[in-house]
Design a protein around this motif. Structure first.
Motif, PDB file in Angstrom:
ATOM      1  N   ASN A 100       0.815  -1.210   0.000  1.00 50.99           N
ATOM      2  CA  ASN A 100       0.000   0.000   0.000  1.00 50.99           C
ATOM      3  C   ASN A 100       0.853   1.266   0.000  1.00 50.99           C
ATOM      4  OD1 ASN A 100       0.961  -0.198   2.619  1.00 50.99           O
ATOM      5  ND2 ASN A 100      -1.023   0.056   3.610  1.00 50.99           N
ATOM      6  N   ASP A 101       2.122   1.145   0.308  1.00 47.15           N
ATOM      7  CA  ASP A 101       3.058   2.277   0.293  1.00 47.15           C
ATOM      8  C   ASP A 101       3.862   2.156  -0.997  1.00 47.15           C
ATOM      9  OD1 ASP A 101       4.807   4.305   0.800  1.00 47.15           O
ATOM     10  OD2 ASP A 101       5.954   3.225   2.314  1.00 47.15           O
ATOM     11  N   PRO A 151       7.486   6.757  -0.042  1.00 41.40           N
ATOM     12  CA  PRO A 151       8.635   7.410   0.581  1.00 41.40           C
ATOM     13  C   PRO A 151       8.846   7.044   2.052  1.00 41.40           C
ATOM     14  CG  PRO A 151       6.751   8.841   0.774  1.00 41.40           C
ATOM     15  CD  PRO A 151       6.253   7.543   0.164  1.00 41.40           C
ATOM     16  N   MET A 152       8.074   6.086   2.595  1.00 46.73           N
ATOM     17  CA  MET A 152       8.102   5.845   4.036  1.00 46.73           C
ATOM     18  C   MET A 152       9.210   4.888   4.479  1.00 46.73           C
ATOM     19  SD  MET A 152       5.839   7.953   4.824  1.00 46.73           S
ATOM     20  CE  MET A 152       5.913   7.697   6.573  1.00 46.73           C
ATOM     21  N   MET A 153       9.971   4.367   3.526  1.00 48.62           N
ATOM     22  CA  MET A 153      11.122   3.491   3.810  1.00 48.62           C
ATOM     23  C   MET A 153      10.712   2.234   4.580  1.00 48.62           C
ATOM     24  SD  MET A 153      13.107   5.513   2.301  1.00 48.62           S
ATOM     25  CE  MET A 153      12.734   7.186   1.777  1.00 48.62           C
ATOM     26  N   ASN A 154       9.477   1.777   4.354  1.00 50.20           N
ATOM     27  CA  ASN A 154       9.048   0.541   4.986  1.00 50.20           C
ATOM     28  C   ASN A 154       9.803  -0.646   4.402  1.00 50.20           C
ATOM     29  OD1 ASN A 154       7.100   1.629   6.761  1.00 50.20           O
ATOM     30  ND2 ASN A 154       5.635   1.804   5.085  1.00 50.20           N
ATOM     31  N   ILE A 155      10.067  -1.629   5.240  1.00 49.60           N
ATOM     32  CA  ILE A 155      10.852  -2.801   4.847  1.00 49.60           C
ATOM     33  C   ILE A 155       9.931  -4.017   4.739  1.00 49.60           C
ATOM     34  CG2 ILE A 155      12.722  -4.355   5.511  1.00 49.60           C
ATOM     35  CD1 ILE A 155      13.649  -1.557   4.653  1.00 49.60           C
ATOM     36  N   TYR A 278      12.415   8.741   9.020  1.00 50.92           N
ATOM     37  CA  TYR A 278      12.189   7.392   8.502  1.00 50.92           C
ATOM     38  C   TYR A 278      13.434   6.931   7.737  1.00 50.92           C
ATOM     39  CZ  TYR A 278       7.469   8.955   9.561  1.00 50.92           C
ATOM     40  OH  TYR A 278       6.360   9.462  10.211  1.00 50.92           O
ATOM     41  N   TRP A 279      14.155   6.005   8.346  1.00 54.31           N
ATOM     42  CA  TRP A 279      15.402   5.468   7.776  1.00 54.31           C
ATOM     43  C   TRP A 279      15.582   4.055   8.323  1.00 54.31           C
ATOM     44  CZ3 TRP A 279      20.412   4.796  10.307  1.00 54.31           C
ATOM     45  CH2 TRP A 279      21.449   4.463   9.416  1.00 54.31           C
ATOM     46  N   PRO A 280      15.757   3.051   7.478  1.00 56.05           N
ATOM     47  CA  PRO A 280      15.778   1.654   7.935  1.00 56.05           C
ATOM     48  C   PRO A 280      16.903   1.304   8.888  1.00 56.05           C
ATOM     49  CG  PRO A 280      15.500   1.779   5.546  1.00 56.05           C
ATOM     50  CD  PRO A 280      15.855   3.157   6.012  1.00 56.05           C
ATOM     51  N   GLY A 281      17.918   2.165   8.996  1.00 56.52           N
ATOM     52  CA  GLY A 281      19.053   1.855   9.850  1.00 56.52           C
ATOM     53  C   GLY A 281      18.807   2.041  11.332  1.00 56.52           C
ATOM     54  N   PHE A 282      17.734   2.736  11.707  1.00 55.22           N
ATOM     55  CA  PHE A 282      17.423   2.900  13.123  1.00 55.22           C
ATOM     56  C   PHE A 282      16.852   1.601  13.683  1.00 55.22           C
ATOM     57  CE2 PHE A 282      16.672   7.591  12.074  1.00 55.22           C
ATOM     58  CZ  PHE A 282      17.910   7.976  12.597  1.00 55.22           C
ATOM     59  N   GLU A 283      17.294   1.235  14.863  1.00 53.02           N
ATOM     60  CA  GLU A 283      16.769   0.021  15.497  1.00 53.02           C
ATOM     61  C   GLU A 283      15.271   0.140  15.769  1.00 53.02           C
ATOM     62  OE1 GLU A 283      18.923  -1.306  18.883  1.00 53.02           O
ATOM     63  OE2 GLU A 283      20.829  -1.497  17.805  1.00 53.02           O
ATOM     64  N   SER A 284      14.790   1.362  15.910  1.00 55.21           N
ATOM     65  CA  SER A 284      13.368   1.594  16.170  1.00 55.21           C
ATOM     66  C   SER A 284      12.524   1.554  14.894  1.00 55.21           C
ATOM     67  CB  SER A 284      13.183   2.957  16.845  1.00 55.21           C
ATOM     68  OG  SER A 284      13.702   3.991  16.010  1.00 55.21           O
ATOM     69  N   HIS A 285      13.167   1.532  13.740  1.00 57.52           N
ATOM     70  CA  HIS A 285      12.440   1.529  12.467  1.00 57.52           C
ATOM     71  C   HIS A 285      11.698   0.203  12.301  1.00 57.52           C
ATOM     72  CE1 HIS A 285      11.740   3.148   8.405  1.00 57.52           C
ATOM     73  NE2 HIS A 285      11.798   1.894   7.991  1.00 57.52           N
ATOM     74  N   PRO A 286      10.430   0.234  11.873  1.00 59.31           N
ATOM     75  CA  PRO A 286       9.692  -1.029  11.673  1.00 59.31           C
ATOM     76  C   PRO A 286      10.458  -1.993  10.767  1.00 59.31           C
ATOM     77  CG  PRO A 286       8.224   0.854  11.439  1.00 59.31           C
ATOM     78  CD  PRO A 286       9.610   1.404  11.537  1.00 59.31           C
ATOM     79  N   ASN A 287      10.551  -3.227  11.191  1.00 62.78           N
ATOM     80  CA  ASN A 287      11.245  -4.288  10.441  1.00 62.78           C
ATOM     81  C   ASN A 287      12.741  -4.005  10.243  1.00 62.78           C
ATOM     82  OD1 ASN A 287       9.166  -6.092  10.240  1.00 62.78           O
ATOM     83  ND2 ASN A 287       8.686  -5.680   8.099  1.00 62.78           N
ATOM     84  N   HIS A 288      13.335  -3.279  11.197  1.00 63.28           N
ATOM     85  CA  HIS A 288      14.783  -3.041  11.122  1.00 63.28           C
ATOM     86  C   HIS A 288      15.563  -4.358  11.054  1.00 63.28           C
ATOM     87  CE1 HIS A 288      18.827  -1.623  12.076  1.00 63.28           C
ATOM     88  NE2 HIS A 288      18.851  -2.482  13.077  1.00 63.28           N
ATOM     89  N   GLY A 299      21.267   2.449   2.863  1.00 69.75           N
ATOM     90  CA  GLY A 299      20.969   3.344   1.754  1.00 69.75           C
ATOM     91  C   GLY A 299      21.011   4.817   2.096  1.00 69.75           C
ATOM     92  N   GLY A 300      20.749   5.624   1.067  1.00 69.54           N
ATOM     93  CA  GLY A 300      20.828   7.073   1.193  1.00 69.54           C
ATOM     94  C   GLY A 300      19.483   7.767   1.069  1.00 69.54           C
ATOM     95  N   MET A 301      18.385   7.018   1.173  1.00 66.51           N
ATOM     96  CA  MET A 301      17.050   7.611   1.109  1.00 66.51           C
ATOM     97  C   MET A 301      16.490   7.791   2.522  1.00 66.51           C
ATOM     98  SD  MET A 301      16.571   8.164  -2.058  1.00 66.51           S
ATOM     99  CE  MET A 301      14.899   8.765  -1.838  1.00 66.51           C
TER     100      MET A 301
END
Length: 386
Positions: A100-101, A151-155, A278-288, A299-301
């Motif tokens: 959906n994203d 653009p939400m960087m969901n994994i 919103y960046w996948p490298g944070f441990e708090s990011h969903p599905n890190h 990545g750089g996004m």
């Protein structure tokens, strides 16, 4: 040179490539021709008409197949043309399950072009593969994944989605534009087709529009080749040459994109005028944990929202950058900033955007390879305008 024995950084330069047979040119020449001489009817040297095949395009197609760990590559006039080719393998009544994203252009193609032709699309939260089970049925032919999402960087867990696709006898397609094969190789995780907007990181210099597909299975590749040739949405040789050249520096550019992206993400997280990052490298990011497992780096996004959520403040910030350029697209050596709600995702209805977190205060950054101190200073001065 056998590609099987080469590591990725070498494949970007040599994968699928051979010196030109005519004069030994190290870079594939730009074969700016529409047709090819034949010794007799049907007796040619592998090419007869440039819609069907061109040596420069073939060099690019071999390159993307190599760096994605596939056997076949196909090049198109744009990323959307590549997506169009894949969806044309379907027939009325078939169904597609997608995240959906989703990139706004893909959403528009699905809903405005193919939905009226009788193909049904389900847009589903894919943070957990179990969530799509209710949408899988005998008509499901494709599961379409972007990861990280735009653009939400969901994994999205590629291996988990592959299991669902295989159980449903459906194809798994992964849009790998944001990650590139430097960070993840979906074919090795069970994807059937990998798609790229090569306009972005693969080209890498904001000077070309082009789309790519990479495939392992010959039967799938033949079906796609037939549509590519029949529909004719191919790229020209000059564009193919630019992306071949871009791929040769992909590994060194992506290393710097990742380094700068990490630094900017942490800088934004600590900034008093920033609400969410919103960046996948944070441990708090969903599905890190999934990102850490299936990606080499993050990545750089980056997307972030401004405290207060004012559209006026957001416009002021995004118009005040000096080093970051306010522009569509991403993945070039230069840093770009965009406003998804009014730019890349304007084709998605406002209420749908906001459900996904694409609010008016959201800014998306494509962090380039400039000096990190200059990038931080530019963001800081822009935020301090509010």
């Amino acid at each position: 040179m056998a590609d099987d024995n080469l590591k990725f950084n070498t494949l970007t330069i040599h994968g699928g490539q051979q010196p030109d047979k005519a004069y030994g040119a190290v870079m594939p020449p730009i074969y700016q021709t529409s047709t090819y001489a034949q010794a007799a009817p049907g007796d040619h040297q592998g090419f007869e008409y440039s819609r069907s095949g061109n040596p420069t395009r073939k060099a690019l197609e071999d390159s993307i197949a190599s760096i994605e760990g596939g056997k076949f590559g196909l090049a198109f006039g744009s990323g959307l043309a590549a997506i169009d080719c894949v969806i044309k393998t379907l027939k009325p009544g078939d169904e597609v399950i997608s995240t959906n994203d989703l990139y706004g252009g893909t959403y528009r193609l699905f809903t405005k072009i193919f939905e009226p032709l009788g193909i049904k699309f389900h847009f589903v939260d894919m943070d957990n593969a179990d969530k799509i089970g209710d949408y899988v049925n005998e008509n499901t032919k494709i599961i379409w994944v972007e990861t990280p999402t735009n653009p939400m960087m969901n994994i999205i867990d590629i291996k988990a989605m592959s299991k669902v696709a295989k159980a449903a006898n459906a194809l798994l397609i992964v849009d790998n534009t944001f990650a590139t094969p430097y960070l993840q190789r979906p074919l090795e995780m069970g994807a059937d087709i990998v798609m790229h907007s090569a306009t972005k990181y693969l080209g890498g210099h904001s000077d070309v529009v082009l789309g790519l597909l990479a495939v392992k299975d010959e039967a799938i590749a033949e079906k796609l080749y037939f549509i590519q040739n029949s529909s004719g949405a191919v790229c020209g040789p000059m564009d193919a040459f630019l992306v071949v050249r871009g791929i040769k520096t992909l590994h060194v550019r992506m290393q710097r994109h990742c380094e700068n992206g990490k630094a900017i993400a942490h800088f934004l997280k600590d900034h008093p005028k920033v609400e969410n990052v919103y960046w996948p490298g944070f441990e708090s990011h969903p599905n890190h944990s999934v990102a850490k497992e299936q990606m080499k780096d993050f990545g750089g996004m980056i997307s972030f929202s401004i405290k207060g959520g004012s559209l006026e403040d957001t416009r002021k910030v995004i118009s005040s950058f000096n080093v970051f350029t306010l522009a569509e697209s991403l993945g070039g050596v230069e840093s770009l900033a965009g406003h998804p709600a009014s730019m890349t995702h304007a084709s998605i209805p406002k209420e749908e955007r906001e459900k996904l977190g694409i609010v008016d205060s959201l800014i998306r950054l494509s962090v380039g390879i400039e000096d990190i101190d200059d990038l931080k200073a530019d963001i800081d001065q822009a935020l301090n305008k509010i």
